[in-house]
Write an enzyme that holds these catalytic residues in place. Structure first.
Site, PDB file in Angstrom:
ATOM      1  N   ASP A 107       0.793  -1.221   0.000  1.00 47.17           N
ATOM      2  CA  ASP A 107       0.000   0.000   0.000  1.00 47.17           C
ATOM      3  C   ASP A 107       0.829   1.277   0.000  1.00 47.17           C
ATOM      4  O   ASP A 107       0.284   2.361  -0.069  1.00 47.17           O
ATOM      5  CB  ASP A 107      -0.948   0.001   1.203  1.00 47.17           C
ATOM      6  CG  ASP A 107      -0.219  -0.281   2.504  1.00 47.17           C
ATOM      7  OD1 ASP A 107       0.912  -0.782   2.449  1.00 47.17           O
ATOM      8  OD2 ASP A 107      -0.780   0.005   3.564  1.00 47.17           O
ATOM      9  N   GLU A 108       2.150   1.166   0.061  1.00 52.21           N
ATOM     10  CA  GLU A 108       2.952   2.383   0.132  1.00 52.21           C
ATOM     11  C   GLU A 108       3.968   2.416  -1.007  1.00 52.21           C
ATOM     12  O   GLU A 108       4.384   1.380  -1.500  1.00 52.21           O
ATOM     13  CB  GLU A 108       3.724   2.443   1.460  1.00 52.21           C
ATOM     14  CG  GLU A 108       2.831   2.460   2.680  1.00 52.21           C
ATOM     15  CD  GLU A 108       3.627   2.532   3.975  1.00 52.21           C
ATOM     16  OE1 GLU A 108       4.754   3.059   3.961  1.00 52.21           O
ATOM     17  OE2 GLU A 108       3.115   2.049   4.989  1.00 52.21           O
TER      18      GLU A 108
END
Lengths: 414, 82
Positions: A107-108
Site C-alpha cells: 500500500d505504500e
C-alpha cells in the site's frame, strides 16, 4: 540547475478495508474490519475502517478481542488477490509521472518526481493531481507526504490520515518534524526507542540536536544514520520501477489449525515448509546455507534459532534434518507450539560443478532429481497431486500450500 | 433529490478487436431480452458511486445514456432497481 530532490510518499489509507469499502459502499456505514478466519486461527484484524477505529479496534487484535470491543463488528475475510490488483492499479497512476516508483509493501510507495516538475509542476501540485486521479479512477483515498528526501516524505504521509497532503521542506521541517515522538522516524523500533529514551531523547528534535559522536559510540552506524535522518540528511535514491532487490532469504511459516504437541507433529509441518522453501530456492536457482527456525508456543512466546550447514543446499531433506535437529536441541514441549517457520539464508549461486564431499552421502544428485520431478508434477497438475505419505498421517496439520498461499511478504527498509 | 442506485452485474456480449480492445455490443438481460448498445460515447477509468471501479463505458442503449462498468473480468450497470 536546481538539483533539489522532490520525493513523494504515498500511502493507501487502511488499504484492505478501504478496497472493501470501495467495492461495497454500504460497508462505510458500519464498523468493519478485514481479518482472518477464526476457524483456521489466523484470527487477527488486518485492517479496519474509521468506524471500527472509534471502538479502539487495532490492527493485530485477535478477532475475539475485536468482537469484545464491538459486538456488531462486520468482519470480512481478506481477498489478497483483489488488494494486489487494485494497489497495482494505483501504482500504475504513480508511474505515469516518473519511472522512479519504489514500492514499500502493498500500500505504500515512494515516487521521485524531481525530474518531472518542469512538465507537471511542483511536488505539491503533482501530489494533488495524483490524489485526484486515484480518487476519481479507483475510488480510493491516499495520504501523501512531499519532501526533499524519503524519510521526511514518509513522515509527511503519516501525519494526516485519511486523505492527507503534507509538504515538509527545508524551511518548515524543524517546526513540523522535530516535535514528533522519536519512534515515528522510520527504522526506530521498540528497542532503539528504549535506548534513545535512556539518553533522554523523546522527540525527533531531541535526536537531531544530540551529539552525533555520543550516539555513534553507543549505537554504532545505525545511530549515526538515524541522527542524520532526524536532521533531514538522507540521500538514498528512489529505486526505478521494477527494480527488485535480490532476495537475501527464503522462508515460510504457518499457524496450524491445531497446536503441535510433539516432535512428530512438528516434523510433519516442517516437511511441508521445507519442501516449499526448497522448491522456491530451486526456482530462483540458488542454494542456502543457513537454516533458521522460528517457534511460537500457544502463549505466543517466540524463539528463533539458526545454524550453518556444512554445504549450501536446495534439498528439502537436508533442510528438514537441520530444522529438526534445532527443534530437538532447543524445544522441550512444555507448552504446545502454535506456529512455526523455516527460513533459508546465506543464499548463493551454485558453481557450475558441484563439489561433492568425500565423506558424506552421495545420494544428493538422486535426491535432487527426485525433488525436481515432484516440482514438475506439481506445477503441471497441481500442488496436491503428489505428496509424501507422511502428509496423510495428519491432514489437519499438513493441508496447506505455503508456496502459493503466502504471496504477501513484509518488507524492510534499506 | 438523491436517487438510490444499485450495482447490478449483467451478462454482456462483447467483441475483442485485433488490437485486444474490448467493446461491449449488447446486454443480454435474460434468455429472451437483449439490449443492443447503439453507441459508446466515452471510455475511461472511473470509480462508480454504487461501488467498485474499472473501465467505465458511457453507452447509448435504446436512445438512453447508460453507464456500463468493466470491473476486472465482469460487467455491471448502475441500476435503478436492485
Amino acid at each position: 540547475m536546481d538539483n533539489r530532490r522532490v520525493v513523494l510518499h504515498c500511502d493507501i489509507n487502511h488499504c484492505y478495508a478501504q478496497i472493501e469499502e470501495m467495492k461495497v459502499p454500504e460497508l462505510r456505514k458500519v464498523p468493519m474490519a478485514v481479518g482472518g478466519h477464526e476457524t483456521t486461527r489466523h484470527g487477527i484484524i488486518l485492517a479496519k475502517n474509521d468506524l471500527a477505529k472509534e471502538y479502539h479496534i487495532k490492527t493485530g487484535d485477535s478477532l475475539r478481542e475485536a468482537y469484545a470491543k464491538c459486538p456488531q463488528l462486520v468482519v470480512i475475510p481478506p481477498n489478497y488477490d483483489e488488494y494486489l490488483y487494485y494497489s497495482e492499479k494505483v501504482k500504475d497512476i504513480y508511474r505515469k509521472y516518473t519511472d522512479r516508483v519504489e514500492s514499500f509493501g502493498l500500500d505504500e510507495a515512494w515516487i521521485d518526481v524531481s525530474a518531472s516538475s518542469k512538465i507537471y509542476g511542483s511536488g505539491e501540485a503533482i501530489a494533488r493531481e495524483i490524489k485526484k486521479k486515484v480518487y476519481e479512477q479507483l475510488g480510493l483515498t491516499i495520504s501523501v507526504g512531499v519532501s526533499f528526501n524519503k524519510v521526511f516524505a514518509k513522515l509527511g504521509s503519516d501525519m494526516i490520515k485519511p486523505d492527507g497532503l503534507v509538504v515538509i521542506d527545508e524551511e518548515n521541517y524543524q517546526r513540523l518534524v522535530w516535535p514528533l515522538p522519536v519512534e515515528e522516524l522510520i527504522y526506530i523500533g521498540r528497542a532503539t526507542k528504549r535506548k534513545l529514551n535512556e539518553f533522554g531523547i523523546k522527540t525527533i528534535g531531541d535526536l537531531a540536536v544530540f551529539r552525533a559522536d555520543l550516539i555513534e559510540s553507543r549505537m554504532g552506524k545505525v545511530g549515526l544514520m538515524i541522527h542524520e535522518f532526524a536532521n533531514g540528511i538522507d540521500d538514498k535514491s528512489v529505486a526505478f520501477t521494477g527494480y527488485q532487490d535480490e532476495a537475501k532469504s527464503v522462508g515460510n511459516g504457518i499457524t496450524t489449525i491445531r497446536d503441535m504437541h510433539s516432535l512428530k507433529d512438528v516434523e510433519l509441518v516442517f516437511r511441508v515448509l521445507a519442501e516449499s522453501v526448497a522448491s522456491r530456492l530451486r526456482e530462483m536457482g540458488v542454494q542456502g546455507q543457513v537454516v533458521t527456525i522460528g517457534l511460537r508456543d500457544n502463549e505466543l512466546h517466540g524463539l528463533s534459532r539458526q545454524r550453518k550447514l556444512a554445504e549450501p543446499t536446495c534439498l528439502a531433506d537436508e533442510i528438514l534434518a537441520m530444522a529438526m535437529q534445532l527443534t530437538r536441541e532447543h524445544y522441550s514441549f512444555i507448552l504446545p507450539l502454535r506456529s512455526i517457520s523455516l527460513t533459508m539464508s546465506d543464499l548463493q549461486k551454485p558453481s557450475a560443478v558441484e563439489q561433492l564431499s568425500f565423506f558424506t552421502d552421495h545420494g544428493k544428485i538422486k535426491q535432487r532429481v527426485l525433488d525436481e520431478t515432484v516440482d514438475a508434477i506439481r506445477s503441471r497438475y497441481g500442488f496436491t497431486k503428489i505428496k509424501r505419505c507422511s502428509m496423510l498421517l495428519d491432514d489437519e496439520l499438513t493441508n496447506f500450500n505455503p508456496k502459493a498461499d503466502h504471496i504477501i511478504f513484509p518488507v524492510s527498509f534499506l | 433529490m438523491v436517487i438510490a442506485m444499485y450495482k447490478k452485474y449483467v451478462d454482456v456480449i462483447t467483441m475483442v478487436d485485433k488490437h485486444g480492445e474490448v467493446k461491449p455490443l449488447a446486454i443480454q438481460w435474460d434468455e429472451i431480452k437483449r439490449y443492443p448498445i447503439e453507441r459508446v460515447v466515452d471510455i475511461r477509468w472511473a470509480a462508480s458511486p454504487v461501488g467498485g471501479s474499472g473501465l467505465r463505458f458511457t453507452c447509448q442503449i435504446a436512445g438512453h445514456e447508460r453507464i456500463l462498468f468493466y470491473e476486472r473480468n465482469r460487467w455491471f450497470i448502475e441500476s435503478l432497481q436492485p
